[in-house]
Design a protein around this motif. Structure first.
Motif, PDB file in Angstrom:
ATOM      1  N   MET A   1       0.841  -1.189   0.000  1.00  0.00           N
ATOM      2  CA  MET A   1       0.000   0.000   0.000  1.00  0.00           C
ATOM      3  C   MET A   1       0.885   1.252   0.000  1.00  0.00           C
ATOM      4  N   ALA A   2       0.582   2.181  -0.859  1.00  0.00           N
ATOM      5  CA  ALA A   2       1.356   3.418  -0.951  1.00  0.00           C
ATOM      6  C   ALA A   2       0.970   4.355   0.203  1.00  0.00           C
ATOM      7  N   GLU A   3       1.972   5.141   0.643  1.00  0.00           N
ATOM      8  CA  GLU A   3       1.720   6.102   1.711  1.00  0.00           C
ATOM      9  C   GLU A   3       2.521   7.372   1.462  1.00  0.00           C
ATOM     10  N   ILE A   4       1.981   8.488   1.936  1.00  0.00           N
ATOM     11  CA  ILE A   4       2.689   9.759   1.859  1.00  0.00           C
ATOM     12  C   ILE A   4       3.583   9.841   3.094  1.00  0.00           C
ATOM     13  N   ILE A   5       4.897   9.951   2.866  1.00  0.00           N
ATOM     14  CA  ILE A   5       5.832   9.919   3.985  1.00  0.00           C
ATOM     15  C   ILE A   5       6.464  11.275   4.292  1.00  0.00           C
ATOM     16  N   LYS A   6       6.302  12.249   3.405  1.00  0.00           N
ATOM     17  CA  LYS A   6       6.895  13.562   3.647  1.00  0.00           C
ATOM     18  C   LYS A   6       6.125  14.603   2.845  1.00  0.00           C
ATOM     19  N   VAL A   7       5.909  15.768   3.453  1.00  0.00           N
ATOM     20  CA  VAL A   7       5.244  16.890   2.778  1.00  0.00           C
ATOM     21  C   VAL A   7       6.054  18.141   3.108  1.00  0.00           C
ATOM     22  N   LYS A 109       5.494   6.845  -1.066  1.00  0.00           N
ATOM     23  CA  LYS A 109       6.313   5.631  -1.002  1.00  0.00           C
ATOM     24  C   LYS A 109       5.443   4.409  -1.237  1.00  0.00           C
ATOM     25  N   GLY A 110       5.907   3.536  -2.129  1.00  0.00           N
ATOM     26  CA  GLY A 110       5.186   2.304  -2.412  1.00  0.00           C
ATOM     27  C   GLY A 110       5.861   1.523  -3.521  1.00  0.00           C
ATOM     28  N   ARG A 149       7.546  13.852 -10.252  1.00  0.00           N
ATOM     29  CA  ARG A 149       8.991  13.979 -10.475  1.00  0.00           C
ATOM     30  C   ARG A 149       9.626  12.638 -10.117  1.00  0.00           C
ATOM     31  N   TYR A 150      10.192  12.007 -11.131  1.00  0.00           N
ATOM     32  CA  TYR A 150      10.827  10.703 -10.964  1.00  0.00           C
ATOM     33  C   TYR A 150      12.298  10.927 -10.642  1.00  0.00           C
ATOM     34  N   ASN A 151      12.565  11.274  -9.393  1.00  0.00           N
ATOM     35  CA  ASN A 151      13.883  11.669  -8.929  1.00  0.00           C
ATOM     36  C   ASN A 151      14.808  10.462  -8.796  1.00  0.00           C
ATOM     37  N   CYS A 152      16.057  10.664  -9.195  1.00  0.00           N
ATOM     38  CA  CYS A 152      17.088   9.655  -9.000  1.00  0.00           C
ATOM     39  C   CYS A 152      17.915  10.085  -7.779  1.00  0.00           C
ATOM     40  N   PRO A 153      18.048   9.290  -6.779  1.00  0.00           N
ATOM     41  CA  PRO A 153      17.797   7.850  -6.703  1.00  0.00           C
ATOM     42  C   PRO A 153      16.489   7.450  -6.014  1.00  0.00           C
ATOM     43  N   ARG A 154      15.697   8.427  -5.516  1.00  0.00           N
ATOM     44  CA  ARG A 154      14.487   8.058  -4.751  1.00  0.00           C
ATOM     45  C   ARG A 154      13.569   7.135  -5.536  1.00  0.00           C
ATOM     46  N   PHE A 155      13.402   7.419  -6.826  1.00  0.00           N
ATOM     47  CA  PHE A 155      12.487   6.615  -7.617  1.00  0.00           C
ATOM     48  C   PHE A 155      13.185   5.443  -8.307  1.00  0.00           C
ATOM     49  N   THR A 156      14.451   5.580  -8.579  1.00  0.00           N
ATOM     50  CA  THR A 156      15.138   4.579  -9.402  1.00  0.00           C
ATOM     51  C   THR A 156      15.759   3.441  -8.597  1.00  0.00           C
ATOM     52  N   GLU A 157      15.943   3.633  -7.288  1.00  0.00           N
ATOM     53  CA  GLU A 157      16.550   2.591  -6.461  1.00  0.00           C
ATOM     54  C   GLU A 157      15.556   2.121  -5.401  1.00  0.00           C
ATOM     55  N   LYS A 158      15.152   0.851  -5.496  1.00  0.00           N
ATOM     56  CA  LYS A 158      14.194   0.285  -4.548  1.00  0.00           C
ATOM     57  C   LYS A 158      14.850   0.055  -3.195  1.00  0.00           C
ATOM     58  N   ASP A 159      14.048   0.228  -2.113  1.00  0.00           N
ATOM     59  CA  ASP A 159      14.549  -0.101  -0.781  1.00  0.00           C
ATOM     60  C   ASP A 159      14.449  -1.613  -0.563  1.00  0.00           C
ATOM     61  N   GLU A 160      14.790  -2.066   0.641  1.00  0.00           N
ATOM     62  CA  GLU A 160      14.823  -3.501   0.920  1.00  0.00           C
ATOM     63  C   GLU A 160      13.451  -4.178   0.801  1.00  0.00           C
ATOM     64  N   ILE A 165      10.140   5.975  -4.119  1.00  0.00           N
ATOM     65  CA  ILE A 165       9.471   7.208  -3.708  1.00  0.00           C
ATOM     66  C   ILE A 165       9.241   8.066  -4.944  1.00  0.00           C
ATOM     67  N   LEU A 166       7.977   8.403  -5.168  1.00  0.00           N
ATOM     68  CA  LEU A 166       7.573   9.307  -6.242  1.00  0.00           C
ATOM     69  C   LEU A 166       7.291  10.670  -5.634  1.00  0.00           C
ATOM     70  N   ASP A 167       7.876  11.723  -6.216  1.00  0.00           N
ATOM     71  CA  ASP A 167       7.559  13.089  -5.786  1.00  0.00           C
ATOM     72  C   ASP A 167       6.313  13.539  -6.536  1.00  0.00           C
ATOM     73  N   TYR A 168       5.299  13.988  -5.801  1.00  0.00           N
ATOM     74  CA  TYR A 168       4.096  14.537  -6.414  1.00  0.00           C
ATOM     75  C   TYR A 168       4.038  16.004  -6.008  1.00  0.00           C
ATOM     76  N   CYS A 169       4.056  16.901  -6.985  1.00  0.00           N
ATOM     77  CA  CYS A 169       4.237  18.323  -6.722  1.00  0.00           C
ATOM     78  C   CYS A 169       3.115  19.152  -7.326  1.00  0.00           C
ATOM     79  N   VAL A 170       2.869  20.324  -6.721  1.00  0.00           N
ATOM     80  CA  VAL A 170       1.875  21.267  -7.227  1.00  0.00           C
ATOM     81  C   VAL A 170       2.454  22.675  -7.097  1.00  0.00           C
ATOM     82  N   TYR A 171       2.226  23.489  -8.124  1.00  0.00           N
ATOM     83  CA  TYR A 171       2.599  24.889  -8.037  1.00  0.00           C
ATOM     84  C   TYR A 171       1.632  25.596  -7.108  1.00  0.00           C
TER      85      TYR A 171
END
Length: 175
Positions: A1-7, A109-110, A149-160, A165-171
């Motif tokens: 299940m995906a969760e929002i871990i930081k704002v 995160k998910g 925003r598909y940030n490297c390494p947050r999105f490109t490297e999986k945790d254990e 982590i996908l960044d979802y942003c709004v102006y």
């Protein structure tokens, strides 16, 4: 299940987003097939040769804009990258010039392969409001701007556990 871990809030300089625009007519469930087309055709590499935007967190971007009162007719989904505001646009691409200003950022995160990190717009909107970032900026056509925003390494490297982590942003509107 995906969760929002930081704002949090971030400030972006004036930028030029260069990419290609798609609409609801281009959806096949979502836009995953368009992302596959980008990778197959080497379009990210082609744009990457332009140099990118210095001094910001960057990555591949899925930028969305629409007028929420007329979503079906105004929704656009762009795939591309941020660049300095004076970057020349190569043939075959379009662009959006963006003013400097604040953005709200949610880290989702998910597991990417289960798709749970996508489609969390409403949850992010609630978290932005809870964190004093509920005034979204609209352009002269009443369109709000959101982006993945598909940030490297947050999105490109999986945790254990296999999560990314996908960044979802709004102006945000300047207050």
């Amino acid at each position: 299940m995906a969760e929002i871990i930081k704002v949090y809030k971030e400030h972006l300089p004036s930028l030029r987003f260069i990419g290609k625009c798609y609409t609801n007519a281009d959806r096949v469930g979502g836009f995953g097939h368009k992302w596959a087309e980008w990778f197959q055709n080497g379009w990210f590499e082609e744009l990457g040769n332009l140099g990118g935007a210095p001094d910001i967190e960057n990555g591949y971007l899925g930028l969305m804009r629409c007028d929420s009162s007329n979503f079906e007719n105004t929704f656009e989904y762009w795939i591309g990258l941020f660049f300095s505001s004076d970057t020349s646009v190569p043939s075959g691409y379009d662009y959006i010039d963006l003013d400097d200003g604040p953005i709200g950022v949610c880290w989702i995160k998910g597991k990417e392969d289960e798709g749970g990190i996508y489609g969390m717009h409403e949850q992010c909107a609630v978290r932005f409001q809870e964190n004093g970032m509920g005034n979204f900026k609209n352009d002269h056509e009443n369109r709000a701007y959101f982006f993945e925003r598909y940030n490297c390494p947050r999105f490109t490297e999986k945790d254990e556990q296999g999560n990314v982590i996908l960044d979802y942003c709004v102006y945000l509107a300047d207050l």
